[in-house]
Write a protein that holds these residues in place. Structure first.
Motif, PDB file in Angstrom:
ATOM      1  N   PRO A   3     -48.994   7.753 -58.924  1.00  0.00           N
ATOM      2  CA  PRO A   3     -48.321   8.902 -58.327  1.00  0.00           C
ATOM      3  C   PRO A   3     -46.810   8.700 -58.143  1.00  0.00           C
ATOM      4  O   PRO A   3     -46.328   7.583 -57.999  1.00  0.00           O
TER       5      PRO A   3
ATOM      6  N   TRP B 148     -43.423   9.449 -55.913  1.00  0.00           N
ATOM      7  CA  TRP B 148     -42.995   9.692 -54.538  1.00  0.00           C
ATOM      8  C   TRP B 148     -41.503  10.007 -54.560  1.00  0.00           C
ATOM      9  O   TRP B 148     -40.720   9.270 -55.181  1.00  0.00           O
TER      10      TRP B 148
ATOM     11  N   ALA C  49     -48.753   3.284 -55.899  1.00  0.00           N
ATOM     12  CA  ALA C  49     -50.138   3.701 -55.691  1.00  0.00           C
ATOM     13  C   ALA C  49     -50.379   4.122 -54.250  1.00  0.00           C
ATOM     14  O   ALA C  49     -51.263   4.935 -53.984  1.00  0.00           O
TER      15      ALA C  49
ATOM     16  N   ALA D   2     -48.541   4.466 -49.924  1.00  0.00           N
ATOM     17  CA  ALA D   2     -47.319   4.758 -49.163  1.00  0.00           C
ATOM     18  C   ALA D   2     -46.488   3.510 -48.900  1.00  0.00           C
ATOM     19  O   ALA D   2     -45.265   3.500 -49.036  1.00  0.00           O
TER      20      ALA D   2
ATOM     21  N   PRO E 246     -45.046  12.062 -51.157  1.00  0.00           N
ATOM     22  CA  PRO E 246     -45.655  12.309 -52.472  1.00  0.00           C
ATOM     23  C   PRO E 246     -45.049  13.576 -53.069  1.00  0.00           C
ATOM     24  O   PRO E 246     -44.942  14.595 -52.382  1.00  0.00           O
TER      25      PRO E 246
ATOM     26  N   ALA F 198     -55.867   1.981 -53.486  1.00  0.00           N
ATOM     27  CA  ALA F 198     -55.411   3.175 -52.770  1.00  0.00           C
ATOM     28  C   ALA F 198     -56.544   4.187 -52.628  1.00  0.00           C
ATOM     29  O   ALA F 198     -56.734   4.774 -51.566  1.00  0.00           O
TER      30      ALA F 198
ATOM     31  N   GLN G 187     -54.786   9.033 -46.427  1.00  0.00           N
ATOM     32  CA  GLN G 187     -53.399   9.124 -45.938  1.00  0.00           C
ATOM     33  C   GLN G 187     -52.474   8.182 -46.676  1.00  0.00           C
ATOM     34  O   GLN G 187     -51.274   8.357 -46.664  1.00  0.00           O
ATOM     35  N   HIS G 188     -53.061   7.194 -47.401  1.00  0.00           N
ATOM     36  CA  HIS G 188     -52.204   6.275 -48.136  1.00  0.00           C
ATOM     37  C   HIS G 188     -51.985   6.699 -49.572  1.00  0.00           C
ATOM     38  O   HIS G 188     -50.981   6.409 -50.172  1.00  0.00           O
ATOM     39  N   ALA G 189     -53.019   7.387 -50.122  1.00  0.00           N
ATOM     40  CA  ALA G 189     -52.873   7.760 -51.530  1.00  0.00           C
ATOM     41  C   ALA G 189     -52.167   9.102 -51.624  1.00  0.00           C
ATOM     42  O   ALA G 189     -52.315   9.944 -50.753  1.00  0.00           O
ATOM     43  N   ALA G 190     -51.440   9.312 -52.678  1.00  0.00           N
ATOM     44  CA  ALA G 190     -50.706  10.579 -52.845  1.00  0.00           C
ATOM     45  C   ALA G 190     -51.663  11.690 -53.236  1.00  0.00           C
ATOM     46  O   ALA G 190     -52.580  11.467 -54.006  1.00  0.00           O
TER      47      ALA G 190
END
Lengths: 94, 328, 240
Positions: free
Chosen positions: A6, A8, A29, A31, A55, B319, B325-328
């Motif tokens: 992803p 960000w 992957a 935050a 994201p 993830a 909440q951690h993965a996009a």
């Protein structure tokens, strides 16, 4: 295509008192990984005290096609600008 | 140049008919020095050209890490090692900014990388040459970064916003890259006889390829006019190449080194240096993928990407497993 | 064989400098070959931090020695048996799992070591310790995050992490010889907790391989130095 990491978007506040500015994006992957990547990529020259990573999929952008409807009406409400009003020069603090 | 257009003329043909009013409005904005931003309407050819140019630039930065990485572990002092490591790291960062900018046009970094590895995407010809001595580190910084800077300064006002902003960032960081290269050459050129020979040899090998970086002569560059109209390109190949030569000849003289061009001569009438013929056969061969290190460079990038796929997969798997909440 | 003598400041500076020098060199080998651009930049950052530490410690060592040697003279003109880095730092990178496990082990040790050093009566040591602590704290956290991702990622990544732990565990004893023994309980607590978080068992005890602190290295250091020192050795008395 499998395994697309992803994206960000990265926002950096260069010093306290300023607002965060969008500086670009990173791939990560999770935050925590995004924060670390943003720190390594965008603050190598001490450009930041605060980082936000968001994201890309979480960002809702206004549609440029609607910008006429969204933004033009504000353009003709010139009475919202101080230059619309004339005040004699000898009157101070206004 | 990192952004030379290697496309064939037929690529520029636009398949679909586009709204002529929108096209006119778009052209007017660009002509007025306005910026085009993500999600703005843009001609399909503009989008395609930008994706190709920005990603080519990004690939060049990333592949460009390799000839310098080749000497990093042999850097002859701790100071030179730190400088070179910081420079290579900057180049990786520049690649990253540019992939980010390209992604705003609707491609993913992964797709761009796949195109590079499959041989469908190009990168600057200059990185298909081998780095054979420590002096090459000086020559690359001085000549290759010097040439890149010439183009990049103007691109800070290219029409596509994310590309322009990436270029502003890159230009800020670029300033030490050329200076450190020139300084390294200066130390060699004024050093031991072996070091002077090393420096002259590096200059002999990097001079002509650096001139080729600016791309084919203007008369052989069919897409330049459109790119200039769209502000994707700010100056012609020949203009930039001449400016580079004019700036660099005195720098070589200051080093006490000889440029490998017997036809190089100041022309009082034109106020420019006349120079000898460039071997365009060599240039086109390198563009075709026949450069000395072409296979080595791509193999190195493929190895890094493929052999480490398990790392990226693991990070994604972790993830996924662990928290929305951690993965996009 | 454990070392019970107190190190002189010169010996300490040399040891800490050599650690940073060799590990920084190993990280340089990743440049352009990392799993992603983001990781490439991160490893280069760690490498640059360690290189800065190496320059500081080796320059200081040269000053303390008083024989006119600076960091470059020490880095580029000593032979293998004169280097005092730990064996862990000179190990080949292996894959990214082995590299990042090594980083976790080493940076956690450095964090504890520099916390000690910050209490030194030597102003130079306390200054470098203060700066380096910020750096190595970040290195240790970065490494721990990746050990977590890889240890608890896929079956393959877990296998590679287990292999990486197995490779480096042999060199852990050496980090805690002599006075450094006092750091071991804290190190174990931190590292075991990180491994547990990733669902990893600590490895079975193994006979520690030592000798680096006395200049008795693995086969790997010779090759590392041959590459690192090549230009200076083949061009004596040249400036760069």
């Amino acid at each position: 295509m499998t395994n697309v990491t992803p994206i960000w978007e990265v926002f950096v506040r260069a010093k306290n008192g300023l607002a965060h500015r969008h500086v670009g994006s990173v791939h990560a992957a999770d935050a925590r990984g995004a924060v670390e990547a943003a720190r390594d990529v965008y603050t190598r020259r001490s450009e930041g005290v605060s980082l936000w990573v968001v994201p890309s999929s979480a960002i809702t952008a206004s549609d440029p096609g609607e910008s006429a409807a969204l933004f033009a009406p504000a353009e003709d409400k010139i009475y919202r600008h101080p230059t619309f009003y004339t005040v004699p020069e000898n009157v101070k603090n206004i | 140049m990192y952004t030379v257009d290697y496309s064939k003329p037929q690529d520029a043909r636009v398949a679909q008919v586009e709204d002529s009013d929108r096209l006119a409005a778009f052209d007017a904005r660009v002509a007025a020095d306005d910026f085009i931003e993500p999600k703005d309407w843009m001609p399909e050819a503009y989008r395609k050209t930008l994706i190709r140019q920005i990603s080519q630039h990004a690939h060049s930065e990333v592949v460009g890490m390799l000839p310098e990485g080749n000497w990093l572990t042999r850097a002859p002092t701790l100071r030179r090692k730190a400088i070179l490591l910081a420079k290579i790291q900057d180049e990786g960062g520049h690649g990253l900014y540019l992939y980010s900018a390209a992604e705003t046009l609707g491609v993913t970094r992964e797709e761009l990388i796949e195109a590079l590895h499959a041989g469908r995407a190009k990168y600057s010809t200059i990185f298909n040459y081998p780095s054979l001595s420590w002096a090459d580190m000086g020559a690359i910084g001085w000549l290759v970064d010097g040439a890149a800077i010439m183009n990049q300064v103007a691109l800070q006002r290219t029409s596509y916003g994310p590309y322009a902003r990436a270029m502003v960032r890159i230009c800020k960081e670029e300033s030490f890259h050329q200076r450190q290269g020139y300084e390294a050459m200066m130390v060699l050129a004024t050093g031991t006889p072996a070091q002077r020979r090393m420096a002259q040899d590096a200059l002999n090998r990097w001079w002509w390829p650096s001139l080729m970086m600016f791309g084919p002569p203007d008369e052989s560059s069919p897409n330049s006019a459109q790119s200039i109209r769209w502000r994707i390109k700010r100056e012609t190949n020949d203009e930039l190449r001449q400016r580079f030569i004019d700036a660099t000849v005195p720098q070589a003289e200051a080093l006490g080194l000889t440029l490998p061009d017997p036809d190089l001569k100041w022309n009082e009438a034109t106020q420019h240096y006349d120079f000898g013929p460039i071997d365009w056969d060599e240039f086109y061969a390198v563009v075709r993928g026949e450069g000395a290190t072409a296979k080595d460079r791509i193999q190195a990038r493929i190895d890094a990407w493929e052999n480490n796929a398990w790392v990226r997969e693991a990070a994604l798997a972790h993830a996924q497993k662990h928290s929305t909440q951690h993965a996009a | 064989m454990s070392q019970t003598l107190t190190l002189s400041p010169f010996e300490l500076a040399l040891r800490l400098g050599d650690d940073a020098l060799t590990l920084s060199h190993r990280l340089c080998e990743w440049c352009g070959h990392a799993p992603t651009l983001e990781v490439d930049l991160a490893l280069s950052n760690i490498g640059l931090d360690l290189l800065g530490q190496a320059q500081f410690f080796l320059n200081y060592a040269g000053e303390l020695e008083g024989a006119g040697r600076d960091a470059d003279a020490l880095a580029y003109h000593r032979d293998e048996y004169e280097f005092k880095n730990c064996l862990l730092a000179e190990q080949p990178n292996g894959d990214f799992a082995r590299t990042i496990v090594r980083q976790l082990f080493f940076s956690t040790w450095q964090t504890l070591r520099f916390q000690e050093l910050a209490q030194s009566s030597d102003k130079n040591f306390t200054a470098i310790a203060a700066k380096a602590l910020k750096e190595v704290t970040y290195h240790a956290n970065f490494a721990a995050e990746w050990v977590l991702r890889l240890g608890d990622g896929t079956k393959e990544s877990k296998r590679r992490v287990v292999d990486g732990i197995s490779w480096s565990w042999r060199y852990v004893d050496e980090l805690f010889i002599g006075e450094d023994a006092a750091l071991r309980p804290a190190w174990e607590a931190i590292v075991r907790a990180k491994l547990a978080q990733a669902g990893l068992e600590p490895p079975a005890p193994v006979r520690g391989i030592t000798g680096g602190r006395e200049g008795r290295h693995s086969e790997h250091l010779g090759h590392l130095l041959a590459e690192m020192q090549y230009l200076q050795r083949s061009h004596p008395n040249a400036q760069w």
